[in-house]
Write an enzyme that holds these catalytic residues in place. Structure first.
Site, PDB file in Angstrom:
ATOM      1  CG  HIS A  35      -8.202   0.181  -3.200  1.00 63.15           C
ATOM      2  ND1 HIS A  35      -7.436  -0.935  -2.913  1.00 63.15           N
ATOM      3  CD2 HIS A  35      -8.871   0.479  -2.051  1.00 63.15           C
ATOM      4  CE1 HIS A  35      -7.646  -1.295  -1.661  1.00 63.15           C
ATOM      5  NE2 HIS A  35      -8.506  -0.455  -1.113  1.00 63.15           N
ATOM      6  CG  ASP A  62     -13.385   6.590  -1.429  1.00 56.88           C
ATOM      7  OD1 ASP A  62     -13.242   6.315  -0.222  1.00 56.88           O
ATOM      8  OD2 ASP A  62     -12.419   6.687  -2.224  1.00 56.88           O
ATOM      9  NE  ARG A 118     -10.062  -5.518  -0.470  1.00 55.24           N
ATOM     10  CZ  ARG A 118      -9.339  -4.516   0.061  1.00 55.24           C
ATOM     11  NH1 ARG A 118      -9.943  -3.481   0.585  1.00 55.24           N
ATOM     12  NH2 ARG A 118      -8.018  -4.538   0.026  1.00 55.24           N
ATOM     13  NE  ARG A 169      -3.883   0.519   1.802  1.00 55.95           N
ATOM     14  CZ  ARG A 169      -5.124   0.535   2.281  1.00 55.95           C
ATOM     15  NH1 ARG A 169      -5.396   1.196   3.393  1.00 55.95           N
ATOM     16  NH2 ARG A 169      -6.085  -0.104   1.658  1.00 55.95           N
ATOM     17  CB  CYS A 192     -14.154   1.352  -0.594  1.00 59.84           C
ATOM     18  SG  CYS A 192     -13.855   3.116  -0.292  1.00 59.84           S
ATOM     19  CD  GLN A 214     -12.958  -1.788  -1.454  1.00 56.35           C
ATOM     20  OE1 GLN A 214     -12.202  -1.870  -0.490  1.00 56.35           O
ATOM     21  NE2 GLN A 214     -14.198  -2.249  -1.408  1.00 56.35           N
TER      22      GLN A 214
HETATM   23  N1   CP Z   1     -11.225  -0.422   1.881  1.00 52.57           N
HETATM   24  C1   CP Z   1      -9.971  -0.536   2.341  1.00 52.57           C
HETATM   25  O1   CP Z   1      -8.996  -0.715   1.594  1.00 52.57           O
HETATM   26  O2   CP Z   1      -9.875  -0.486   3.697  1.00 52.57           O
HETATM   27  P1   CP Z   1      -8.537  -0.313   4.551  1.00 52.57           P
HETATM   28  O3   CP Z   1      -8.011   1.066   4.283  1.00 52.57           O
HETATM   29  O4   CP Z   1      -8.977  -0.493   5.967  1.00 52.57           O
HETATM   30  O5   CP Z   1      -7.551  -1.360   4.119  1.00 52.57           O
HETATM   31  N1  NVA Z   2      -9.910   6.921  -1.298  1.00 46.18           N
HETATM   32  C1  NVA Z   2      -9.614   6.334  -0.012  1.00 46.18           C
HETATM   33  C2  NVA Z   2      -9.848   4.859  -0.033  1.00 46.18           C
HETATM   34  C3  NVA Z   2      -9.642   4.150   1.267  1.00 46.18           C
HETATM   35  C4  NVA Z   2      -9.836   2.663   1.159  1.00 46.18           C
HETATM   36  C5  NVA Z   2      -8.184   6.658   0.373  1.00 46.18           C
HETATM   37  O1  NVA Z   2      -7.301   6.627  -0.512  1.00 46.18           O
HETATM   38  O2  NVA Z   2      -7.933   6.969   1.533  1.00 46.18           O
END
Ligand code: CP
Ligand code: NVA
Length: 301
Positions: free
Chosen positions: A127, A218, A286, A100, A258, A130
């Site tokens: 993502h 989101d 997921r 990430r 999400c 997701q």
């Molecule tokens: N939706 C998602 O990716 O959640 P987290 O940020 O908790 O991993």
């Molecule tokens: N758009 C959000 C998604 C979190 C899963 C972020 O990047 O924080």
């Protein structure tokens, strides 16, 4: 070697194959319990995570592998070692890396070295894990993806981009309602245009939800955007998925998120509660779909 940097790393058959296999994993938590035997997968985080870290960790263990979780700041990466050198080293120890990251470019560099399979666990651009869970969740409602209209209310950011690339496989129609200044990224627009995919863009969220089967939202303030919190809350205030907006949507439309959610901002508490079964199913999926993805990465499906 297979990588999942964005959903274009999959072809249409692989995309639908992963969704189908995800549903099989959902029906049987003990499916293929040895497929990752003797495999160690690194989970690297430059940003916070609840769902991604836990669902990957559980998926890897239930498939017979081991996970090795680390915060990027505790690696020499944080002291200036390059992502390329880090990847060369990781490739000598582990059999896969889920990362990430705040920079999609890092993922491209890592995958480009082709030393070890790389999975995008969220970047500033995409993502994909997701979106796979989201499309799987829609199929579980009995809807035909190619006839599904998705209205995205909010910033066309990483989650939106992955849904958009997913529609190139699924054939779903997608529209977005966002405030001025928060437009679809030119690179994504260009990519969609090349594939003759049209995405309707609205300023008025009411217009976007009128014929929607799925209403997706989101957060207004993504990770890394905390410095813009005040202006974003103001700009996105008319884009809350609340009961007033839902009155304009078809009665059978579902609401997706999400997560994490900020009740009272991008989604009201009552809408969130009414659609909790779908939203928490997305989170659950997921786990199931990432098992299918890991099988795809190691060419087991
Ligand atoms: N939706 C998602 O990716 O959640 P987290 O940020 O908790 O991993
Ligand atoms: N758009 C959000 C998604 C979190 C899963 C972020 O990047 O924080």
């Amino acid at each position: 070697m297979r990588h999942l940097i964005n959903l274009l790393n999959l072809n249409e058959d692989e995309f639908f194959g992963i969704l189908k296999r995800g549903r099989e994993h959902a029906a049987n938590r003990r499916l293929n319990p040895d497929v990752l035997r003797d495999k160690i997968i690194a989970l690297i985080f430059e940003k916070s995570s609840t769902r991604t870290r836990i669902s990957f960790s559980v998926a890897i263990r239930e498939l017979g592998g081991s996970d090795l979780e680390m915060q990027a700041g505790s690696l020499q990466l944080g002291r200036g070692e390059t992502i390329e050198d880090t990847t060369m080293v990781l490739g000598r120890y582990v059999h896969g890396v889920m990362i990430r990251t705040d920079s999609h470019r890092k993922l491209e560099l890592m995958a480009g070295l082709d030393q070890v399979p790389i999975i995008n666990g969220l970047s500033d651009r995409h993502h994909p894990c997701q979106a796979l869970a989201d499309f799987m969740t829609i199929t579980e409602t009995g809807r035909d993806l190619s006839k599904t209209r998705i209205a995205f209310i909010g910033e066309p950011n990483n989650v939106f981009n992955s849904l958009a690339l997913g529609t190139l496989h699924s054939g779903s129609s997608l529209c977005v309602a966002s405030p001025e200044g928060y437009e679809i990224r030119p690179g994504i627009q260009e990519l969609l245009r090349k594939r003759n995919k049209t995405i309707d863009v609205y300023r008025d969220p009411v217009e976007a939800v009128r014929q929607a089967d799925v209403i997706y939202t989101d957060v207004w303030i993504s990770m890394g955007q905390e410095g813009e919190a005040e202006i974003r809350k103001k700009d996105f205030a008319p884009y809350s998925v609340n009961e007033a907006l839902m009155k304009h949507a078809p009665a059978d439309a579902i609401v997706m998120h999400c997560l994490p959610a900020h009740r009272g901002e991008e989604i009201s508490g009552d809408v969130m509660d009414r659609h909790a079964a779908t939203i928490f199913r997305q989170a659950e999926n997921r786990l199931h779909v990432q098992k299918a993805l890991l099988e795809w990465i190691y060419e087991a499906i």
